[in-house]
Design an enzyme around this catalytic site. Structure first.
Site, PDB file in Angstrom:
ATOM      1  N   ASP A  59       0.857  -1.179   0.000  1.00 14.75           N
ATOM      2  CA  ASP A  59       0.000   0.000   0.000  1.00 14.75           C
ATOM      3  C   ASP A  59       0.895   1.231   0.000  1.00 14.75           C
ATOM      4  O   ASP A  59       2.099   1.128   0.222  1.00 14.75           O
ATOM      5  CB  ASP A  59      -1.007  -0.004   1.155  1.00 14.75           C
ATOM      6  CG  ASP A  59      -0.376   0.174   2.520  1.00 14.75           C
ATOM      7  OD1 ASP A  59       0.819  -0.152   2.688  1.00 14.75           O
ATOM      8  OD2 ASP A  59      -1.079   0.641   3.437  1.00 14.75           O
ATOM      9  N   TYR A  61       3.078   4.609   0.708  1.00 17.11           N
ATOM     10  CA  TYR A  61       3.729   5.224   1.865  1.00 17.11           C
ATOM     11  C   TYR A  61       2.734   6.196   2.497  1.00 17.11           C
ATOM     12  O   TYR A  61       1.948   6.839   1.794  1.00 17.11           O
ATOM     13  CB  TYR A  61       4.991   5.969   1.433  1.00 17.11           C
ATOM     14  CG  TYR A  61       6.090   5.094   0.894  1.00 17.11           C
ATOM     15  CD1 TYR A  61       6.655   4.076   1.673  1.00 17.11           C
ATOM     16  CD2 TYR A  61       6.597   5.285  -0.390  1.00 17.11           C
ATOM     17  CE1 TYR A  61       7.685   3.282   1.180  1.00 17.11           C
ATOM     18  CE2 TYR A  61       7.632   4.494  -0.892  1.00 17.11           C
ATOM     19  CZ  TYR A  61       8.167   3.494  -0.099  1.00 17.11           C
ATOM     20  OH  TYR A  61       9.188   2.709  -0.582  1.00 17.11           O
ATOM     21  N   PHE A  72       6.513   2.301  -4.405  1.00 18.74           N
ATOM     22  CA  PHE A  72       7.919   2.487  -4.010  1.00 18.74           C
ATOM     23  C   PHE A  72       8.473   3.875  -4.326  1.00 18.74           C
ATOM     24  O   PHE A  72       9.571   4.206  -3.903  1.00 18.74           O
ATOM     25  CB  PHE A  72       8.830   1.415  -4.629  1.00 18.74           C
ATOM     26  CG  PHE A  72       8.508   0.021  -4.182  1.00 18.74           C
ATOM     27  CD1 PHE A  72       8.824  -0.400  -2.898  1.00 18.74           C
ATOM     28  CD2 PHE A  72       7.874  -0.865  -5.039  1.00 18.74           C
ATOM     29  CE1 PHE A  72       8.512  -1.688  -2.476  1.00 18.74           C
ATOM     30  CE2 PHE A  72       7.556  -2.151  -4.622  1.00 18.74           C
ATOM     31  CZ  PHE A  72       7.878  -2.563  -3.343  1.00 18.74           C
TER      32      PHE A  72
END
Length: 215
Positions: A59, A61, A72
């Site tokens: 999920d 950040y 990412f």
């Protein structure tokens, strides 16, 4: 099929309206990431007909100036540890020295779909939007990509991403699996797994241009 057609099909399914109602409520009554207009950013940058590589995250950040719709990838100059580890493996795998920020849009524009299994999150609360319907949406999307009859590389980091392997049965595709790049597991098999060179070797074998992993 393009992404817009895919969404139109999903809108007809029972799970979709409750999911969107939940997302609307969360964004109206609190702080969530990514920005509302960036929830589908990955698909704007990497159309279905341009996909060469799929990297599946969990999920978004959940801190300020981080998530912007790509798994990412962050906009903050302070890099999350998982992304630091991805860059470290990239350096070791490709024999290069990186000096990069955390924005991975340059990969998305080359055909690397960076997708989380859950596309939104409440500020400061990891996994706060799981089990609300996003998993159905992204599973259906992975199935759609699986049906594309051209070579695509799927990179599955960690158990949650590897659980999606059951959706992948197209012999045209290549699956790369390892531990997750998080600090808890990177030393248990992510480092040294060489996903970037393996991806490019496969693309070249199939007559496709490789990914420029560094800016």
């Amino acid at each position: 099929m393009d992404f817009q057609e895919f969404v139109l099909n999903e809108e007809k399914k029972d799970y979709y309206k409750p999911l969107m109602d939940f997302v609307d409520d969360e964004y109206e009554n609190g702080t969530c990431y990514p920005k509302r207009e960036e929830i589908f950013r990955a698909f704007q940058l990497t159309p279905l007909d341009k996909i060469k590589v799929v990297i599946i995250g969990q999920d978004p950040y959940h801190e300020v100036n981080q998530a912007h719709g790509l798994a990412f990838s962050v906009l903050s100059p302070k890099l999350p540890k998982s992304l630091i580890n991805i860059y470290k493996e990239m350096e070791d795998d490709l024999g290069v020295k990186l000096n990069q920020d955390g924005n991975l849009e340059y990969l998305a524009r080359q055909g690397v779909l960076l997708i989380n299994t859950v596309l939104t999150v409440r500020e400061g609360q990891a996994d706060s939007h799981k089990n609300r319907g996003w998993e159905i949406f992204t599973d259906d999307l992975i199935k759609e990509i699986n049906n594309i009859d051209r070579p695509i590389v799927f990179i599955l980091w960690g158990k949650k991403a590897q659980a999606k392997e059951k959706l992948l049965n197209n012999p045209n595709h290549y699956i790369i699996k390892s531990e997750h790049p998080s600090p808890l597991s990177a030393y248990r098999g992510f480092f040294g797994s060489k996903p970037f060179s393996k991806t490019n070797a496969y693309l070249l074998e199939k007559g496709l241009s490789p990914i420029e992993w560094t800016k």
